[in-house]
Design a protein around this motif. Structure first.
Motif, PDB file in Angstrom:
ATOM      1  N   THR A 126      -3.768   2.279  -9.739  1.00 60.73           N
ATOM      2  CA  THR A 126      -3.878   3.739  -9.673  1.00 60.73           C
ATOM      3  C   THR A 126      -4.290   4.315 -11.021  1.00 60.73           C
ATOM      4  O   THR A 126      -5.138   5.202 -11.093  1.00 60.73           O
ATOM      5  CB  THR A 126      -2.549   4.359  -9.200  1.00 60.73           C
ATOM      6  N   THR A 172       0.831  -1.205   0.000  1.00 59.96           N
ATOM      7  CA  THR A 172       0.000   0.000   0.000  1.00 59.96           C
ATOM      8  C   THR A 172       0.866   1.256   0.000  1.00 59.96           C
ATOM      9  O   THR A 172       0.491   2.265  -0.603  1.00 59.96           O
ATOM     10  CB  THR A 172      -0.999   0.012   1.170  1.00 59.96           C
ATOM     11  N   THR A 214      -6.566   4.376  -4.116  1.00 65.15           N
ATOM     12  CA  THR A 214      -5.855   4.974  -2.983  1.00 65.15           C
ATOM     13  C   THR A 214      -6.686   4.894  -1.709  1.00 65.15           C
ATOM     14  O   THR A 214      -6.160   4.590  -0.636  1.00 65.15           O
ATOM     15  CB  THR A 214      -5.475   6.436  -3.291  1.00 65.15           C
ATOM     16  N   ALA A 238      -6.513   1.459  -0.433  1.00 70.27           N
ATOM     17  CA  ALA A 238      -5.169   1.229   0.110  1.00 70.27           C
ATOM     18  C   ALA A 238      -5.018   1.872   1.486  1.00 70.27           C
ATOM     19  O   ALA A 238      -4.383   1.300   2.374  1.00 70.27           O
ATOM     20  CB  ALA A 238      -4.115   1.762  -0.854  1.00 70.27           C
ATOM     21  N   ALA A 281       0.423  -1.974  -8.500  1.00 68.10           N
ATOM     22  CA  ALA A 281      -0.038  -0.753  -7.831  1.00 68.10           C
ATOM     23  C   ALA A 281      -0.236   0.369  -8.855  1.00 68.10           C
ATOM     24  O   ALA A 281      -1.231   1.103  -8.798  1.00 68.10           O
ATOM     25  CB  ALA A 281       0.964  -0.339  -6.754  1.00 68.10           C
ATOM     26  N   ASN A 282       0.706   0.498  -9.792  1.00 64.73           N
ATOM     27  CA  ASN A 282       0.552   1.500 -10.857  1.00 64.73           C
ATOM     28  C   ASN A 282      -0.683   1.220 -11.708  1.00 64.73           C
ATOM     29  O   ASN A 282      -1.425   2.135 -12.068  1.00 64.73           O
ATOM     30  CB  ASN A 282       1.801   1.561 -11.738  1.00 64.73           C
ATOM     31  N   LEU A 289       1.666   1.799  -3.452  1.00 63.70           N
ATOM     32  CA  LEU A 289       0.514   2.354  -4.151  1.00 63.70           C
ATOM     33  C   LEU A 289       0.383   3.851  -3.877  1.00 63.70           C
ATOM     34  O   LEU A 289       0.104   4.625  -4.783  1.00 63.70           O
ATOM     35  CB  LEU A 289      -0.774   1.631  -3.770  1.00 63.70           C
ATOM     36  N   THR A 309       2.594   5.722  -6.101  1.00 63.47           N
ATOM     37  CA  THR A 309       2.239   5.761  -7.521  1.00 63.47           C
ATOM     38  C   THR A 309       1.491   7.037  -7.877  1.00 63.47           C
ATOM     39  O   THR A 309       1.352   7.359  -9.061  1.00 63.47           O
ATOM     40  CB  THR A 309       1.363   4.554  -7.950  1.00 63.47           C
TER      41      THR A 309
END
Length: 183
Positions: free
Chosen positions: A78, A13, A86, A89, A74-75, A16, A19
């Protein structure tokens, strides 16, 4: 079980969250990897990966690949879901930290490493969790034995300091002093 579950969630997270930064290095379009833009997440991931490879080349190298994949994931989240990713997360991150604190208090009787050694909590905890997973599959038994001895010594030292604190003016002795009125 709490460490093995929550430490990776906390790390992922955090990736993330990173990101959400802009690209830190301008690269021409042909050099960009779709879900690994040169944002803060990638640089944090590479820092962890290099550190882990230097500390434990085989396990660190395997973990670096997993970290890179999780950063790409994660990218992707996002880029696909924006702030919704987000927000989820944030919830997972906070829940994992709360579970860590409860686990330390209820099962270990001591504060998490975060309160004792920030470097250990932020950088070393994920590697130790990864090594615990690998040890369960028989990875480097001699290293596991050394770490188990170190952990037993650390626990014994903690118990001794806790006992000495009670005997030498720790919280128990202070409350007795306050009750008796003696300084």
């Amino acid at each position: 079980a709490i460490h093995i579950t929550c430490v990776p969630v906390i790390l992922w997270t955090a990736f993330l969250f990173c990101t959400n930064s802009p690209n830190l290095v301008p690269l021409p379009k042909p050099y960009l990897v779709e879900y690994l833009p040169p944002n803060l997440a990638l640089f944090v991931c590479l820092t962890y990966g290099v550190l882990y490879i230097l500390m434990e080349p085989i396990a660190g190298g395997a973990f670096a690949v997993l970290l890179l994949a999780s950063t790409a994931g994660a990218n992707y989240l996002t880029q696909t879901y924006g702030t919704t990713a987000t927000y989820w997360a944030i919830g997972a991150h906070i829940t994992s930290w709360v579970a860590q604190f409860i686990g330390h208090g209820a099962f270990e009787g001591r504060a998490p490493a975060l309160l004792e050694n920030l470097f250990q909590a932020i950088f070393l905890a994920p590697l130790f969790v990864w090594l615990e997973i690998l040890f369960s599959f028989g990875y480097r038994p001699e290293l596991k034995k050394k770490l188990d001895i170190w952990a037993k010594q650390d626990v014994a030292k903690f118990k001794e300091s806790k006992q000495n604190g009670k005997l030498n003016g720790g919280p128990t002795a202070k409350s007795e002093t306050a009750t008796n009125g003696h300084a």
